[in-house]
Motif scaffolding. Sequence first.
Motif, PDB file in Angstrom:
ATOM      1  N   GLU A 111      -5.683  -7.580   8.786  1.00  0.00           N
ATOM      2  CA  GLU A 111      -4.976  -6.800   9.788  1.00  0.00           C
ATOM      3  C   GLU A 111      -3.882  -7.656  10.432  1.00  0.00           C
ATOM      4  N   GLU A 114      -1.004  -7.918   8.070  1.00  0.00           N
ATOM      5  CA  GLU A 114      -0.264  -6.661   8.138  1.00  0.00           C
ATOM      6  C   GLU A 114       0.697  -6.683   9.336  1.00  0.00           C
ATOM      7  N   ASP A 208      -1.315  -3.214   2.993  1.00  0.00           N
ATOM      8  CA  ASP A 208      -1.452  -2.418   4.214  1.00  0.00           C
ATOM      9  C   ASP A 208      -0.120  -2.311   4.954  1.00  0.00           C
ATOM     10  N   GLU A 212       2.588   0.821   6.930  1.00  0.00           N
ATOM     11  CA  GLU A 212       3.328   0.830   8.191  1.00  0.00           C
ATOM     12  C   GLU A 212       4.822   1.045   7.944  1.00  0.00           C
ATOM     13  N   ARG A 215       5.327   4.685   7.556  1.00  0.00           N
ATOM     14  CA  ARG A 215       5.297   5.363   8.852  1.00  0.00           C
ATOM     15  C   ARG A 215       6.628   5.175   9.576  1.00  0.00           C
TER      16      ARG A 215
END
Lengths: 296, 296, 226, 226, 226, 226, 226, 226
Positions: A111, A114, A208, A212, A215
């Motif tokens: 995470e 990312e 990952d 994003e 998005r």
Amino acid sequence: SPKEKGTKSTEQLDETSPVIQAFRIFQRELDSRNDRNERIVKLSRDITIESKRIIFLLQRCAGSEEKEDVLSEAAGKFKELYRTKFYPLALELDGQDPYQYLRAYSAGLQEYIEAVTFYHYLLDDNLMRLNKIQADLTFNRKAQETKAGNQEKITECVQSTPAAASDGAVPSPKNEQDTSSPVNNETEPCGVVTVPIPPSEYMLGIADFTGELMRMAINSVGAGDLESPALVLNLLRIIHTAFTNFSNIPRELRQKSKVLSQSLQKVERACYTLRVRGSEIPKHMLADVFSSAGSM
Amino acid sequence: SPKEKGTKSTEQLDETSPVIQAFRIFQRELDSRNDRNERIVKLSRDITIESKRIIFLLQRCAGSEEKEDVLSEAAGKFKELYRTKFYPLALELDGQDPYQYLRAYSAGLQEYIEAVTFYHYLLDDNLMRLNKIQADLTFNRKAQETKAGNQEKITECVQSTPAAASDGAVPSPKNEQDTSSPVNNETEPCGVVTVPIPPSEYMLGIADFTGELMRMAINSVGAGDLESPALVLNLLRIIHTAFTNFSNIPRELRQKSKVLSQSLQKVERACYTLRVRGSEIPKHMLADVFSSAGSM
Amino acid sequence: MESTTDIFKDFQEYLNADHDLREEIRSVVRSLEQTAREIQTALQAIHQPSYLSNLTSLCEQASTHFDTVRQHYSALASKIPEGQYYRYNDHWKFGTQRLVYLSALLVYLKEERLASREETATTLGVKTNREEGFHLDLDDYLMGLLSLTSELSRLAMNSVTAGDYSKPLRISRFIGELDSGFRLLNLKNDSLRKRFDGLKYDVKRCEEVVYDLTIRGLVSREEKTE
Amino acid sequence: MESTTDIFKDFQEYLNADHDLREEIRSVVRSLEQTAREIQTALQAIHQPSYLSNLTSLCEQASTHFDTVRQHYSALASKIPEGQYYRYNDHWKFGTQRLVYLSALLVYLKEERLASREETATTLGVKTNREEGFHLDLDDYLMGLLSLTSELSRLAMNSVTAGDYSKPLRISRFIGELDSGFRLLNLKNDSLRKRFDGLKYDVKRCEEVVYDLTIRGLVSREEKTE
Amino acid sequence: MESTTDIFKDFQEYLNADHDLREEIRSVVRSLEQTAREIQTALQAIHQPSYLSNLTSLCEQASTHFDTVRQHYSALASKIPEGQYYRYNDHWKFGTQRLVYLSALLVYLKEERLASREETATTLGVKTNREEGFHLDLDDYLMGLLSLTSELSRLAMNSVTAGDYSKPLRISRFIGELDSGFRLLNLKNDSLRKRFDGLKYDVKRCEEVVYDLTIRGLVSREEKTE
Amino acid sequence: MESTTDIFKDFQEYLNADHDLREEIRSVVRSLEQTAREIQTALQAIHQPSYLSNLTSLCEQASTHFDTVRQHYSALASKIPEGQYYRYNDHWKFGTQRLVYLSALLVYLKEERLASREETATTLGVKTNREEGFHLDLDDYLMGLLSLTSELSRLAMNSVTAGDYSKPLRISRFIGELDSGFRLLNLKNDSLRKRFDGLKYDVKRCEEVVYDLTIRGLVSREEKTE
Amino acid sequence: MESTTDIFKDFQEYLNADHDLREEIRSVVRSLEQTAREIQTALQAIHQPSYLSNLTSLCEQASTHFDTVRQHYSALASKIPEGQYYRYNDHWKFGTQRLVYLSALLVYLKEERLASREETATTLGVKTNREEGFHLDLDDYLMGLLSLTSELSRLAMNSVTAGDYSKPLRISRFIGELDSGFRLLNLKNDSLRKRFDGLKYDVKRCEEVVYDLTIRGLVSREEKTE
Amino acid sequence: MESTTDIFKDFQEYLNADHDLREEIRSVVRSLEQTAREIQTALQAIHQPSYLSNLTSLCEQASTHFDTVRQHYSALASKIPEGQYYRYNDHWKFGTQRLVYLSALLVYLKEERLASREETATTLGVKTNREEGFHLDLDDYLMGLLSLTSELSRLAMNSVTAGDYSKPLRISRFIGELDSGFRLLNLKNDSLRKRFDGLKYDVKRCEEVVYDLTIRGLVSREEKTE
Ligand SMILES: [Mn+2]
Ligand SMILES: [Mn+2]
């Protein structure tokens, strides 16, 4: 703590039995390992939460004018993350086989990757390299050794300079032994501790990150930014092509590559829509229309 | 039949299109393959049902006096099965790659192997070899070629003598080509057709057979037969040891070997119970007690 | 019981031989799939706006890879005992489907027509029919075509982005024809059927693109019925 | 964007190296497991009524296999880069657990006592602690012991069948002691915990055998508390 | 004991009869589904731009297939013992739903109205109510209508491509009406409910087409409210 | 033994009470959901071209239903023992989310603003905070809002069809605001997060409608920035 | 827009608080389960032949652990906001069931009777009824009793091994009573029902022990009906 | 549009009727199962040592419950529309199997013989054959018998505990007969087959009891062969 109580509870056991004696040792060993694992899991969970927050924050950049502010806010959050989470994590991993605890910190690490690659992309439109990320997670402990309290240690941790970390190619498993690869830190003599990033974790984070990107591309259209989708599509295609061409990839990465392919097609559709809709008016008007729509 | 209707329904299609023309050919090929597959599945299902019936019948042997009758009844049923199911199946497979249809007839074949090995065990206390089973499923077609109706063909099918089938070791995949192995039947010049039994199907049948052995052992105690459990246990142990030692075994076989191990332990428990209970009276009385209990 | 033990020893030998052969097959298939991935990577360029200008060189580049493909299939074919194609074909099924798709894509890009089963087999270096030897299974050919429709429906959309408004119409027609073809087949409830169920989404996607172009007058009536 | 492509090229090299190493490990582990299976097969004889007479030869035969085991572990150890034991240990975990079980079974058969972690490591030819190099993981040692209890509880029953009424009592006591030992551990909800949950069935099974013998007076009170 | 044996022999006959009946049902249902597939293929032509010209012949052709359908249902009905419809109806449920959809599509194409349950039953050659014999189950009728809406929403879009700008409006209204109808129902959480949840996408799709036409002035206000 | 039986008799009463209570809850919830469905059906009319003229009557009609809703919630609240809200709330969770969406839609239709949590609770006839009694759980309120955005984005499009060109702009602004709000939340990977992920498509859809209007000059610059 | 942002900020705080609370609960529950494991380990000694002699000290030792248990429950209770017991009780459900079983076992060992729900609640340091505060849920109490029967049936057998022939009779009677009690309950198809289905095996096991003693004349008729 | 609404209103009625019917069925079945539980509880007394003396009263008591059973089945039968037995029979399947078992147990206790399917149907108050109306499905009858054997094998053991040495012999013979009967059936791999596989253990258990009695001379040879 479990250990004390364990001792108390078993007064009636035959402590002269070799079996019991052996298991007393196993008990201590397991407890110490489990405790360390628990602490690492906790740190990883905190890192996950904070990284998600940073990503949320960064998504606000999409076509926005406050981009500068957002980026500098994110930079501050990263700094705090190094100080309060990654440095303690590096200390926990010091002297251990990091792969023994990888499952415990993998989620947080991915995470974080990312988040940090997203941040760097927004900064300079480029993909952040592993050795740069690794350098950020490498800390110089020497300065702290003289201090007293644990609290202070953490407060004053300093990241080693990028040069201190491996600067070469991604280490291959065979030669990690003789390079200054972060994964093998026991040979570091100069008091450097690190949170090792296996290359596959890096790639999982990248995968990952593409979600994003997608998005952001879709959000930015609404905000009047008509360039982003094409730019993002370009990077997505490069990454997608690379993923398509990987051989011998682990299952986890293969699964993520399916999501990546969906993201790619979502952005392709966004670009298609822009083109189709753009066909109805001259190009220069189009941007005008969207940017005013977005500024409401 | 689907084919006719297919033609009728598509009058409006552009039959000059090369795509449509190609697919017309594909249509015929797929239909013919599917039809053959359907027929084989049907035969396999019938073989499964009848084999299960034979197994049920054979279980009546357990310690019973009607063993002779039961065995000869079973022999008759097998004969009928060869004539009405296996010979037609062999004809369907003639000239085909049997592995293309193995999934369609595997269930029936395995159940048959289970039945026939059980039968032979009851006959002579031994494990039936693959080449013997294969010989039973190899038929001489020459005699029938002159006859007229299909019905008659089936009625008069004759099994080839065991000598006609491979008598050697289990064929290995590499050399099957140049032996008279049943799996490769295209080179048979003398009008012999067969239902090929890949060795792994044979082993899967053996594994199922051990389940029936276990049932028989447990039932036979009730019927006053105190010897069977020990005899069965002996054979089960040999098979279990062999399965334990197999390397490179397919997944399906590995799963069955777990069931085999449970069967073994059930029979071990039966033998244990006999011993523990037998400890309470003299041996010669024990048999007496059980056999009179069973003859009620 | 000695003979009983023999039975299991024989079987072990059989398993070992089978295992070794599968290892060899797997190794060839891995190379095959690697080559397929490279072709796939090369052909991804068709979705770029600029691809029209270098379509020819793109196709040529992809074509050369098929020499390697043919070598791999030749190696593979030599390993499979006669009459055991279907014993082992799970190993190469997926790779073959992918290569069918890629070679059919190449044919479409060059000539905008369906690659026949025969020519696809030839491109791959295998036989068309089971009787002739190591062959291209009909199922695999058809599965490959269904991947093709999926890729083409994506291409239809990206062509618009690249400013080509007539290609989507031709693609839509081509996919429609394939759809009619597939409807002629009596598919069982197998993977082919499942994949075919996905074809309707490709058809729909193309129809949407054509619709989007039509409603904006970006395509003339002549083009549509040409 | 050239440099971006470089990133992926580097990663591919990394993947290839990893893949090759795993292939090598798998190959050694396969041999290891084959040897384990052979030992297992040899030791299955203990469930035969006649085994008491040739226990010694049985153990000797099994022991020689452990020479091979040590060679395999030595080969394996040389392949694993320092500090990456836990990266690859899924490959040999299962085999090691099995070998722990087998070597502990051998020790029990010979001396009716628990094989210590140290001596088990020595029998396998690996280190006891991580710091020393390729080692016997504690989890694997414990998992092996749990397989041992399962096998011994089966042996307890078969001993009775073979006419030995005192062995089950000793086995029951031994398993009871191991049970107490395991209860000292704070196990997480992992495979070890799950396996340990199965231990209670082994305990119960032995208790049942002892019960069956007791109620029939086949065992004297002295033997039970000896 | 004699009687016990007799009892069980009777049971066996009963079990065999059930098994045979299911086999026969399965066979008829297979033919039924094959015919349904053929009708489906024929009706796919409505999405072609040219279909308007030969709508009549298309419908006629599809209609003839329903003769076959009625024969199959008649064969099926004759096999089902009275009062056992629900014991076996899993076999033909799916096929019936498909045929409802197809016959309702035919009615819509010809007359742009909803096919009633009665006439659908007649077209299929079954009864409307359970009491009368082999009937069209209500659930199956409703499921068929939900497939219809999906097909029509696709037709709305393709009509625009074919240059017919008024059909989408009528379809949108028709689907809206069906949507209102279904909303009156108190559906349980079963397959019908799940399928109904998909209806909103069909509604939306039609609305989008109408929107596209409206914003471009391709449809007059009168048409919209006609 | 008497007392043991007594203990279990008490238990049985307790279990029966729980069972009966759940039955009662289920029954009230069923009515609640039925009312929700009716409101939903009534409000579907907003997508009809003619709705503008009778918006007021539409809202009034829907409002009256909320009297029934409040009665149901009052009945429900009276059934739930204090402190057991979370023991049973799975029963009404879904229905509550739906009613939140409907009452927020009503507020938007009437006043084009966000219904606050407090007023939504009041409309439903429940408390805002857990401490006060039977309350509106926060998760359910948020889920309801996410259903609202989806419905409004559909309304934006249908408004254009109905000839109202300014409403889409206001809806677009409103959804944008909600989007900003939700972005402030750090949602876990739960159903709320999943639902939120769909919000961006609602945003985009509205933007596109605004775009369509803008390029055709169907909306004045003032309106857009008002 | 200001207010919208505020609303969402409030929400975020709410979400964070819930997350933190769960973390704290999890931590206390972990300690609770650890203590439970220790009591369990201590009580395992009852299956040893020698336990009769030191039953008292065994029970005393186990009792002291319950002081810790009560402290943990007190800490837990203080964390749960009023009326939210059922929102969080999944966290401690399992641990509570285990502690019920252990405290009921202790009562049985000391006094050979059923521990009532009230005294069990007291031993754990929680309330009996929900209205009074953090309480012992009935389901958990019953689940605990079902674990007790399983342990006692094992004890019945081991008592024989230890030479105590009358205890099995009393245990058999006690379990029989519990069985009758549970049969009075109208259990739903939940975990309690599933667990109760296992009770019949405990009953059977005890009956077998009594049978074994009876047929060997190891128990007098008086004892059986005493 | 009027008519469409009408159509759906009709449907709604139909759906409501189905829903209501299922609710009613469920309610009757719940009562039925409750009665079954009561009979079961009453009959548990047969395992008590004292039951011989009051067998008659026990049976009488249980018999009276069957009046209630017949009333429930009569209520149930009246609810099921003709020809829809198999539409709803999942609801009562399990309960019926249990009642078959209980009524067959009663017959055995009173007369030590197999309850025929006809008389069992009569006891339950249903028909024997489907054609006659609400009937006892064959599968359910057989499943019930398999529960009976399990209960009787337990009774055989407890009879010995209660001092009755001849009943086990008769039970053993009875179960043996049933076993022979079931062996005549060619069962598919369904729940019946699975249940039947457990029968052999009931047979064995009875044989063991007979054995225990025989070796102790607790049963005369005449009795055994009578
Ligand atoms: Mn993400
Ligand atoms: Mn079998």
